[in-house]
Design a protein around this motif. Sequence first.
Motif, PDB file in Angstrom:
ATOM      1  N   PRO A  34      13.202  73.540 -74.263  1.00 28.44           N
ATOM      2  CA  PRO A  34      12.485  74.293 -73.322  1.00 28.44           C
ATOM      3  C   PRO A  34      11.534  73.708 -72.246  1.00 28.44           C
ATOM      4  CG  PRO A  34      11.913  75.234 -75.363  1.00 28.44           C
ATOM      5  CD  PRO A  34      12.520  73.998 -75.809  1.00 28.44           C
ATOM      6  N   VAL A  35      11.699  74.127 -71.106  1.00 27.24           N
ATOM      7  CA  VAL A  35      10.915  73.681 -69.972  1.00 27.24           C
ATOM      8  C   VAL A  35      10.734  74.546 -69.021  1.00 27.24           C
ATOM      9  CG1 VAL A  35      13.452  73.160 -68.658  1.00 27.24           C
ATOM     10  CG2 VAL A  35      11.090  71.672 -68.097  1.00 27.24           C
ATOM     11  N   LEU A  36       9.515  74.640 -68.382  1.00 28.21           N
ATOM     12  CA  LEU A  36       8.968  75.447 -67.347  1.00 28.21           C
ATOM     13  C   LEU A  36       9.448  74.966 -65.916  1.00 28.21           C
ATOM     14  CD1 LEU A  36       6.984  77.603 -67.038  1.00 28.21           C
ATOM     15  CD2 LEU A  36       5.282  76.107 -66.769  1.00 28.21           C
ATOM     16  N   VAL A  37       9.860  75.830 -65.113  1.00 21.76           N
ATOM     17  CA  VAL A  37      10.381  75.589 -63.804  1.00 21.76           C
ATOM     18  C   VAL A  37       9.688  76.600 -62.872  1.00 21.76           C
ATOM     19  CG1 VAL A  37      12.542  74.363 -64.628  1.00 21.76           C
ATOM     20  CG2 VAL A  37      12.422  76.841 -64.221  1.00 21.76           C
ATOM     21  N   ASN A  38       9.243  76.191 -61.793  1.00 20.35           N
ATOM     22  CA  ASN A  38       8.742  77.201 -60.729  1.00 20.35           C
ATOM     23  C   ASN A  38       7.489  77.841 -61.257  1.00 20.35           C
ATOM     24  OD1 ASN A  38      10.521  76.984 -58.698  1.00 20.35           O
ATOM     25  ND2 ASN A  38      11.583  78.685 -59.219  1.00 20.35           N
ATOM     26  N   ASP A  39       6.743  77.140 -62.149  1.00 18.88           N
ATOM     27  CA  ASP A  39       5.453  77.637 -62.677  1.00 18.88           C
ATOM     28  C   ASP A  39       5.330  78.899 -63.447  1.00 18.88           C
ATOM     29  OD1 ASP A  39       4.255  75.432 -61.360  1.00 18.88           O
ATOM     30  OD2 ASP A  39       4.190  76.288 -59.432  1.00 18.88           O
ATOM     31  N   ASP A  40       6.420  79.546 -63.323  1.00 18.18           N
ATOM     32  CA  ASP A  40       6.348  80.863 -64.130  1.00 18.18           C
ATOM     33  C   ASP A  40       7.779  81.334 -64.827  1.00 18.18           C
ATOM     34  OD1 ASP A  40       8.052  81.461 -61.972  1.00 18.18           O
ATOM     35  OD2 ASP A  40       6.994  83.502 -61.625  1.00 18.18           O
ATOM     36  N   VAL A  41       9.012  80.300 -64.798  1.00 14.80           N
ATOM     37  CA  VAL A  41      10.072  80.456 -65.429  1.00 14.80           C
ATOM     38  C   VAL A  41      10.345  79.480 -66.535  1.00 14.80           C
ATOM     39  CG1 VAL A  41      12.677  80.901 -65.127  1.00 14.80           C
ATOM     40  CG2 VAL A  41      10.993  81.965 -63.248  1.00 14.80           C
ATOM     41  N   TRP A  42      10.489  79.718 -67.944  1.00 16.00           N
ATOM     42  CA  TRP A  42      10.873  78.892 -68.508  1.00 16.00           C
ATOM     43  C   TRP A  42      12.448  78.993 -68.918  1.00 16.00           C
ATOM     44  CZ3 TRP A  42       8.295  75.577 -71.666  1.00 16.00           C
ATOM     45  CH2 TRP A  42       6.762  75.471 -71.505  1.00 16.00           C
ATOM     46  N   VAL A  43      13.069  77.909 -69.011  1.00 20.88           N
ATOM     47  CA  VAL A  43      14.493  77.749 -69.244  1.00 20.88           C
ATOM     48  C   VAL A  43      14.503  77.054 -70.785  1.00 20.88           C
ATOM     49  CG1 VAL A  43      16.738  76.656 -69.009  1.00 20.88           C
ATOM     50  CG2 VAL A  43      15.308  77.474 -67.114  1.00 20.88           C
ATOM     51  N   ALA A  44      14.959  77.980 -71.777  1.00 19.77           N
ATOM     52  CA  ALA A  44      14.701  77.760 -73.244  1.00 19.77           C
ATOM     53  C   ALA A  44      16.126  77.551 -74.004  1.00 19.77           C
ATOM     54  CB  ALA A  44      13.768  78.652 -73.846  1.00 19.77           C
ATOM     55  N   PRO A  45      16.772  76.712 -74.046  1.00 20.52           N
ATOM     56  CA  PRO A  45      17.864  76.600 -74.701  1.00 20.52           C
ATOM     57  C   PRO A  45      17.540  76.685 -76.137  1.00 20.52           C
ATOM     58  CG  PRO A  45      17.410  74.472 -73.110  1.00 20.52           C
ATOM     59  CD  PRO A  45      16.450  75.129 -73.304  1.00 20.52           C
ATOM     60  N   ILE A  46      18.532  77.377 -76.824  1.00 20.23           N
ATOM     61  CA  ILE A  46      18.520  77.782 -78.079  1.00 20.23           C
ATOM     62  C   ILE A  46      19.769  77.104 -79.067  1.00 20.23           C
ATOM     63  CG2 ILE A  46      18.096  79.541 -79.983  1.00 20.23           C
ATOM     64  CD1 ILE A  46      16.746  81.353 -77.848  1.00 20.23           C
ATOM     65  N   ASN A 100      10.898  67.232 -82.302  1.00 20.31           N
ATOM     66  CA  ASN A 100       9.607  66.694 -81.526  1.00 20.31           C
ATOM     67  C   ASN A 100       8.814  67.973 -81.234  1.00 20.31           C
ATOM     68  OD1 ASN A 100      10.728  63.906 -81.161  1.00 20.31           O
ATOM     69  ND2 ASN A 100      11.644  64.407 -79.334  1.00 20.31           N
ATOM     70  N   ASP A 101       9.015  68.743 -82.178  1.00 19.67           N
ATOM     71  CA  ASP A 101       7.928  69.926 -82.182  1.00 19.67           C
ATOM     72  C   ASP A 101       8.145  70.775 -80.743  1.00 19.67           C
ATOM     73  OD1 ASP A 101       6.290  71.525 -83.606  1.00 19.67           O
ATOM     74  OD2 ASP A 101       4.510  70.942 -82.256  1.00 19.67           O
ATOM     75  N   GLY A 102       9.294  70.668 -80.172  1.00 21.10           N
ATOM     76  CA  GLY A 102       9.823  71.460 -78.780  1.00 21.10           C
ATOM     77  C   GLY A 102       9.358  72.912 -78.713  1.00 21.10           C
ATOM     78  N   TRP A 103       9.897  73.393 -79.875  1.00 19.67           N
ATOM     79  CA  TRP A 103       9.888  75.141 -79.921  1.00 19.67           C
ATOM     80  C   TRP A 103       8.507  75.380 -80.014  1.00 19.67           C
ATOM     81  CZ3 TRP A 103      13.550  77.736 -77.883  1.00 19.67           C
ATOM     82  CH2 TRP A 103      13.538  79.158 -78.012  1.00 19.67           C
ATOM     83  N   ASN A 104       7.539  74.632 -80.843  1.00 24.37           N
ATOM     84  CA  ASN A 104       6.326  75.297 -81.257  1.00 24.37           C
ATOM     85  C   ASN A 104       5.404  75.046 -79.779  1.00 24.37           C
ATOM     86  OD1 ASN A 104       6.594  76.259 -83.660  1.00 24.37           O
ATOM     87  ND2 ASN A 104       6.256  74.237 -84.639  1.00 24.37           N
ATOM     88  N   ALA A 105       5.831  73.793 -79.132  1.00 23.32           N
ATOM     89  CA  ALA A 105       5.119  73.634 -77.796  1.00 23.32           C
ATOM     90  C   ALA A 105       5.214  74.775 -76.983  1.00 23.32           C
ATOM     91  CB  ALA A 105       5.478  72.335 -77.374  1.00 23.32           C
ATOM     92  N   PHE A 106       6.571  75.051 -76.849  1.00 25.47           N
ATOM     93  CA  PHE A 106       7.068  76.184 -76.056  1.00 25.47           C
ATOM     94  C   PHE A 106       6.325  77.495 -76.228  1.00 25.47           C
ATOM     95  CE2 PHE A 106      10.194  79.732 -76.002  1.00 25.47           C
ATOM     96  CZ  PHE A 106      10.111  80.096 -74.534  1.00 25.47           C
ATOM     97  N   LEU A 107       6.596  77.731 -77.425  1.00 24.32           N
ATOM     98  CA  LEU A 107       5.621  78.925 -77.973  1.00 24.32           C
ATOM     99  C   LEU A 107       4.132  78.879 -77.698  1.00 24.32           C
ATOM    100  CD1 LEU A 107       7.374  79.828 -81.368  1.00 24.32           C
ATOM    101  CD2 LEU A 107       7.788  80.946 -79.206  1.00 24.32           C
ATOM    102  N   ASP A 108       3.552  77.880 -77.902  1.00 26.41           N
ATOM    103  CA  ASP A 108       2.204  77.731 -77.336  1.00 26.41           C
ATOM    104  C   ASP A 108       1.660  78.079 -76.008  1.00 26.41           C
ATOM    105  OD1 ASP A 108       1.472  77.322 -80.260  1.00 26.41           O
ATOM    106  OD2 ASP A 108       1.324  75.146 -80.021  1.00 26.41           O
ATOM    107  N   ALA A 109       2.868  77.389 -75.179  1.00 29.22           N
ATOM    108  CA  ALA A 109       2.717  77.416 -73.603  1.00 29.22           C
ATOM    109  C   ALA A 109       3.028  78.657 -72.928  1.00 29.22           C
ATOM    110  CB  ALA A 109       3.108  76.125 -73.165  1.00 29.22           C
ATOM    111  N   VAL A 110       4.097  79.119 -73.515  1.00 29.73           N
ATOM    112  CA  VAL A 110       4.373  80.263 -72.676  1.00 29.73           C
ATOM    113  C   VAL A 110       3.312  81.419 -72.584  1.00 29.73           C
ATOM    114  CG1 VAL A 110       5.254  81.940 -74.933  1.00 29.73           C
ATOM    115  CG2 VAL A 110       6.306  81.984 -72.380  1.00 29.73           C
ATOM    116  N   LYS A 111       3.159  82.095 -71.284  1.00 24.51           N
ATOM    117  CA  LYS A 111       2.276  83.182 -71.056  1.00 24.51           C
ATOM    118  C   LYS A 111       3.086  84.332 -70.860  1.00 24.51           C
ATOM    119  CE  LYS A 111      -0.638  79.881 -68.821  1.00 24.51           C
ATOM    120  NZ  LYS A 111      -1.305  79.298 -67.893  1.00 24.51           N
TER     121      LYS A 111
END
Length: 118
Positions: A34-46, A100-111
Amino acid sequence: WLNAGDAARGIDDSLAKIDAILRACASIGVVTTPVLVNDDVWVAPIHSYHHKSWDDEANVAEAVPPVESVMGDFRFSKFRNLDPRTEDVARYCDALNDVNDGWNAFLDAVKPEHKIVS
């Protein structure tokens, strides 16, 4: 899916192919977490693989052939010591999300105001 060219590249099963694809992505800068783009859109490959135990929808009324006989995934994939008829492959693929704890970091960061594309 495995094909004739995979053996020539030293890829003997689907797990090795997944690993090769992820390494190729990393080598050319393709993000597979998962990566944040444009400050408000997450692209989250699953990373995932289907299994009937995760299906909580009602069964269809008409006769349906066994999934193993109609889906190419069961004919064209080979998973070393993992049995695709059990949850083994699905759990393996799901665990790729946790590297690398990527999914948990994503869940913690998403607003709440973020949009998510998966």
